[in-house]
Design a protein around this motif. Structure first.
Motif, PDB file in Angstrom:
ATOM      1  N   ARG A 195       0.868  -1.169   0.000  1.00 44.42           N
ATOM      2  CA  ARG A 195       0.000   0.000   0.000  1.00 44.42           C
ATOM      3  C   ARG A 195       0.915   1.232   0.000  1.00 44.42           C
ATOM      4  O   ARG A 195       1.834   1.319   0.794  1.00 44.42           O
ATOM      5  CB  ARG A 195      -0.931   0.024   1.221  1.00 44.42           C
ATOM      6  CG  ARG A 195      -1.977  -1.090   1.242  1.00 44.42           C
ATOM      7  CD  ARG A 195      -2.960  -0.962   0.083  1.00 44.42           C
ATOM      8  NE  ARG A 195      -4.006  -1.972   0.136  1.00 44.42           N
ATOM      9  CZ  ARG A 195      -3.905  -3.199  -0.376  1.00 44.42           C
ATOM     10  NH1 ARG A 195      -2.775  -3.566  -0.988  1.00 44.42           N
ATOM     11  NH2 ARG A 195      -4.901  -4.048  -0.287  1.00 44.42           N
ATOM     12  N   TRP A 196       0.623   2.165  -0.903  1.00 43.03           N
ATOM     13  CA  TRP A 196       1.473   3.334  -1.102  1.00 43.03           C
ATOM     14  C   TRP A 196       0.696   4.593  -0.735  1.00 43.03           C
ATOM     15  O   TRP A 196      -0.340   4.886  -1.320  1.00 43.03           O
ATOM     16  CB  TRP A 196       1.927   3.408  -2.562  1.00 43.03           C
ATOM     17  CG  TRP A 196       2.569   2.146  -3.064  1.00 43.03           C
ATOM     18  CD1 TRP A 196       1.950   1.074  -3.643  1.00 43.03           C
ATOM     19  CD2 TRP A 196       3.968   1.822  -3.024  1.00 43.03           C
ATOM     20  NE1 TRP A 196       2.864   0.108  -3.976  1.00 43.03           N
ATOM     21  CE2 TRP A 196       4.122   0.537  -3.613  1.00 43.03           C
ATOM     22  CE3 TRP A 196       5.107   2.495  -2.567  1.00 43.03           C
ATOM     23  CZ2 TRP A 196       5.352  -0.080  -3.744  1.00 43.03           C
ATOM     24  CZ3 TRP A 196       6.340   1.882  -2.697  1.00 43.03           C
ATOM     25  CH2 TRP A 196       6.465   0.608  -3.280  1.00 43.03           C
ATOM     26  N   GLY A 197       1.218   5.368   0.204  1.00 43.66           N
ATOM     27  CA  GLY A 197       0.495   6.541   0.689  1.00 43.66           C
ATOM     28  C   GLY A 197       0.590   7.760  -0.199  1.00 43.66           C
ATOM     29  O   GLY A 197      -0.263   8.650  -0.129  1.00 43.66           O
ATOM     30  N   GLY A 198       1.630   7.843  -1.021  1.00 36.43           N
ATOM     31  CA  GLY A 198       1.773   8.992  -1.913  1.00 36.43           C
ATOM     32  C   GLY A 198       1.934  10.314  -1.191  1.00 36.43           C
ATOM     33  O   GLY A 198       1.606  11.371  -1.741  1.00 36.43           O
ATOM     34  N   GLY A 199       2.422  10.266   0.055  1.00 39.01           N
ATOM     35  CA  GLY A 199       2.611  11.493   0.817  1.00 39.01           C
ATOM     36  C   GLY A 199       1.335  12.041   1.424  1.00 39.01           C
ATOM     37  O   GLY A 199       1.338  13.118   2.032  1.00 39.01           O
ATOM     38  N   ASP A 200       0.226  11.316   1.296  1.00 37.17           N
ATOM     39  CA  ASP A 200      -1.070  11.759   1.820  1.00 37.17           C
ATOM     40  C   ASP A 200      -1.370  10.997   3.110  1.00 37.17           C
ATOM     41  O   ASP A 200      -1.797   9.841   3.077  1.00 37.17           O
ATOM     42  CB  ASP A 200      -2.158  11.515   0.775  1.00 37.17           C
ATOM     43  CG  ASP A 200      -3.518  12.024   1.212  1.00 37.17           C
ATOM     44  OD1 ASP A 200      -3.646  12.479   2.362  1.00 37.17           O
ATOM     45  OD2 ASP A 200      -4.465  11.950   0.401  1.00 37.17           O
ATOM     46  N   ALA A 201      -1.166  11.642   4.252  1.00 33.95           N
ATOM     47  CA  ALA A 201      -1.351  10.979   5.542  1.00 33.95           C
ATOM     48  C   ALA A 201      -2.790  10.517   5.740  1.00 33.95           C
ATOM     49  O   ALA A 201      -3.039   9.571   6.510  1.00 33.95           O
ATOM     50  CB  ALA A 201      -0.929  11.914   6.675  1.00 33.95           C
ATOM     51  N   ALA A 202      -3.741  11.153   5.068  1.00 30.33           N
ATOM     52  CA  ALA A 202      -5.139  10.769   5.231  1.00 30.33           C
ATOM     53  C   ALA A 202      -5.411   9.348   4.747  1.00 30.33           C
ATOM     54  O   ALA A 202      -6.376   8.700   5.168  1.00 30.33           O
ATOM     55  CB  ALA A 202      -6.040  11.757   4.481  1.00 30.33           C
ATOM     56  N   ARG A 203      -4.561   8.833   3.858  1.00 29.26           N
ATOM     57  CA  ARG A 203      -4.758   7.482   3.335  1.00 29.26           C
ATOM     58  C   ARG A 203      -4.246   6.397   4.280  1.00 29.26           C
ATOM     59  O   ARG A 203      -4.624   5.231   4.158  1.00 29.26           O
ATOM     60  CB  ARG A 203      -4.020   7.322   1.998  1.00 29.26           C
ATOM     61  CG  ARG A 203      -4.430   8.281   0.903  1.00 29.26           C
ATOM     62  CD  ARG A 203      -3.567   8.041  -0.318  1.00 29.26           C
ATOM     63  NE  ARG A 203      -3.839   8.990  -1.396  1.00 29.26           N
ATOM     64  CZ  ARG A 203      -3.160   9.041  -2.522  1.00 29.26           C
ATOM     65  NH1 ARG A 203      -2.156   8.205  -2.720  1.00 29.26           N
ATOM     66  NH2 ARG A 203      -3.460   9.924  -3.458  1.00 29.26           N
ATOM     67  N   HIS A 204      -3.356   6.765   5.178  1.00 27.83           N
ATOM     68  CA  HIS A 204      -2.633   5.752   5.940  1.00 27.83           C
ATOM     69  C   HIS A 204      -3.525   4.925   6.851  1.00 27.83           C
ATOM     70  O   HIS A 204      -3.312   3.723   7.015  1.00 27.83           O
ATOM     71  CB  HIS A 204      -1.523   6.410   6.763  1.00 27.83           C
ATOM     72  CG  HIS A 204      -0.470   7.058   5.916  1.00 27.83           C
ATOM     73  ND1 HIS A 204       0.412   7.999   6.388  1.00 27.83           N
ATOM     74  CD2 HIS A 204      -0.179   6.917   4.596  1.00 27.83           C
ATOM     75  CE1 HIS A 204       1.218   8.389   5.417  1.00 27.83           C
ATOM     76  NE2 HIS A 204       0.866   7.746   4.315  1.00 27.83           N
ATOM     77  N   THR A 205      -4.522   5.547   7.449  1.00 30.42           N
ATOM     78  CA  THR A 205      -5.405   4.801   8.363  1.00 30.42           C
ATOM     79  C   THR A 205      -6.141   3.693   7.618  1.00 30.42           C
ATOM     80  O   THR A 205      -6.187   2.535   8.068  1.00 30.42           O
ATOM     81  CB  THR A 205      -6.410   5.748   9.034  1.00 30.42           C
ATOM     82  OG1 THR A 205      -5.694   6.720   9.808  1.00 30.42           O
ATOM     83  CG2 THR A 205      -7.350   4.969   9.952  1.00 30.42           C
ATOM     84  N   GLY A 206      -6.719   4.027   6.456  1.00 28.66           N
ATOM     85  CA  GLY A 206      -7.431   3.022   5.679  1.00 28.66           C
ATOM     86  C   GLY A 206      -6.517   1.940   5.152  1.00 28.66           C
ATOM     87  O   GLY A 206      -6.858   0.747   5.177  1.00 28.66           O
ATOM     88  N   TYR A 207      -5.334   2.332   4.678  1.00 33.87           N
ATOM     89  CA  TYR A 207      -4.389   1.357   4.154  1.00 33.87           C
ATOM     90  C   TYR A 207      -3.875   0.430   5.253  1.00 33.87           C
ATOM     91  O   TYR A 207      -3.672  -0.768   5.019  1.00 33.87           O
ATOM     92  CB  TYR A 207      -3.210   2.066   3.486  1.00 33.87           C
ATOM     93  CG  TYR A 207      -3.530   2.639   2.131  1.00 33.87           C
ATOM     94  CD1 TYR A 207      -4.675   2.261   1.427  1.00 33.87           C
ATOM     95  CD2 TYR A 207      -2.676   3.563   1.533  1.00 33.87           C
ATOM     96  CE1 TYR A 207      -4.953   2.776   0.180  1.00 33.87           C
ATOM     97  CE2 TYR A 207      -2.949   4.085   0.274  1.00 33.87           C
ATOM     98  CZ  TYR A 207      -4.095   3.690  -0.400  1.00 33.87           C
ATOM     99  OH  TYR A 207      -4.381   4.198  -1.650  1.00 33.87           O
TER     100      TYR A 207
END
Length: 331
Positions: free
Chosen positions: A74-86
């Motif tokens: 799973r790659w966050g792309g620098g977007d911390a908002a994605r990390h919880t779901g990933y």
């Protein structure tokens, strides 16, 4: 090349052509499963270089994707908002161990699981951040490799003054989402007065915020820049280096690839080889060892690199004391 010498990177990339969201191939033996959560994007060249070293390290220990190993990325792309779901997605897939790349992904992962082993990389002061109980005895389900400690912040500002003695104001780009950023910022603020430097913290969450903040900060020839480690600064590295050049800001960076792409000076540990070391911890956990019994490893060697072309463009004469200590001088 970014973060890896050209010859080494060509060899690595030749052996690992691509890294999809889920790496799978025809099963040829007992299959083990690991997860990898990365704060960068999958197509980021630095992320690819790091992953190539990780896969090579696993291969040297007998692990091969499709033969006895399956990796979910799973790659966050620098977007911390994605990390919880990933983080929740990876845990739901049932990995035996998860590799966490970057301090910003650690909080979400620890919220998602206290059972699945986690090996972290590129994290600052994991004890103060609450990721482990201690370096020698991590406890719980987490261990890994710390990249920086707060004391290195003093070295960064000292280097800035050494290479650009006229600096009296320094902007500090940091990630407000990452707890360790505040510790490094605090360490800088405690040292700055003794060096005659006024510190101005700047939010580094996204490109518009970075550009607006740096443009607003600049007043004159006595300004400088210190870039703290974090996913946003890595994702937007080209913009940050360009802003430093535009405003003629002497700047100190936490990764070598900033300097190879035009930044002035870098000081820090090797952030590529640690991915090979991480493969060793993943191997040990897959073979039955517990994260709680694997001490957190700290860097033992730091590197200094300086870009003379950039120094010349800034009108700086790099002191002989800096050149004598430099592991790499880019001309």
């Amino acid at each position: 090349m970014l973060g890896v010498r050209r010859r080494e990177l060509i060899t690595l990339l030749g052996g690992a052509a691509a890294w999809p969201v889920v790496a799978r191939a025809q099963q040829r033996g007992p299959m083990r499963r690991i997860g990898v959560l990365v704060s960068l994007a999958a197509d980021d060249p630095q992320a690819q270089a790091r992953n190539a070293v990780f896969l090579q390290g696993l291969g040297q220990l007998g692990w091969s994707v499709g033969r006895n190993l399956e990796i979910d990325y799973r790659w966050g792309g620098g977007d911390a908002a994605r990390h919880t779901g990933y983080a929740a997605e990876l845990v739901a897939l049932g990995p035996e161990v998860i590799l966490a790349v970057g301090g910003s992904v650690m909080g979400p992962l620890q919220q998602a699981t206290r059972d699945v082993p986690i090996v972290f990389l590129l994290v600052t002061d994991p004890v103060s951040s609450g990721y482990v109980a201690s370096l020698a005895r991590p406890g719980g389900n987490t261990t890994g490799f710390t990249q920086w400690e707060f004391g290195i912040s003093a070295k960064w500002i000292e280097l800035l003054k050494e290479i650009a003695p006229g600096v009296k104001r320094a902007a500090v780009l940091y990630d407000p989402i990452q707890p360790a950023g505040f510790g490094q910022l605090g360490a800088l603020q405690s040292v700055a007065p003794s060096l005659g430097v006024e510190i101005s913290p700047l939010n580094a969450r996204d490109a518009p915020a970075i550009e607006k903040a740096v443009d607003a900060f600049v007043r004159g020839p006595n300004d400088g820049l210190i870039v703290l480690p974090g996913a946003p600064s890595v994702v937007h590295r080209a913009l940050i280096v360009a802003l430093a050049a535009r405003h003629k800001l002497p700047a100190v960076y936490p990764f070598r690839f900033f300097v190879t792409s035009g930044g002035l000076i870098y000081y820090g540990p090797d952030e590529i080889d640690v991915f090979r070391q991480a493969a060793g911890y993943i191997d040990r956990i897959l073979k039955g060892e517990k994260p709680a019994d694997l001490p957190v490893q700290a860097p033992t060697k730091y590197e200094l690199a300086v870009n003379l072309k950039t120094a010349k463009a800034l009108g700086l004469a790099v002191p002989d004391t800096v050149l004598a200590r430099a592991d790499e001088v880019i001309e």
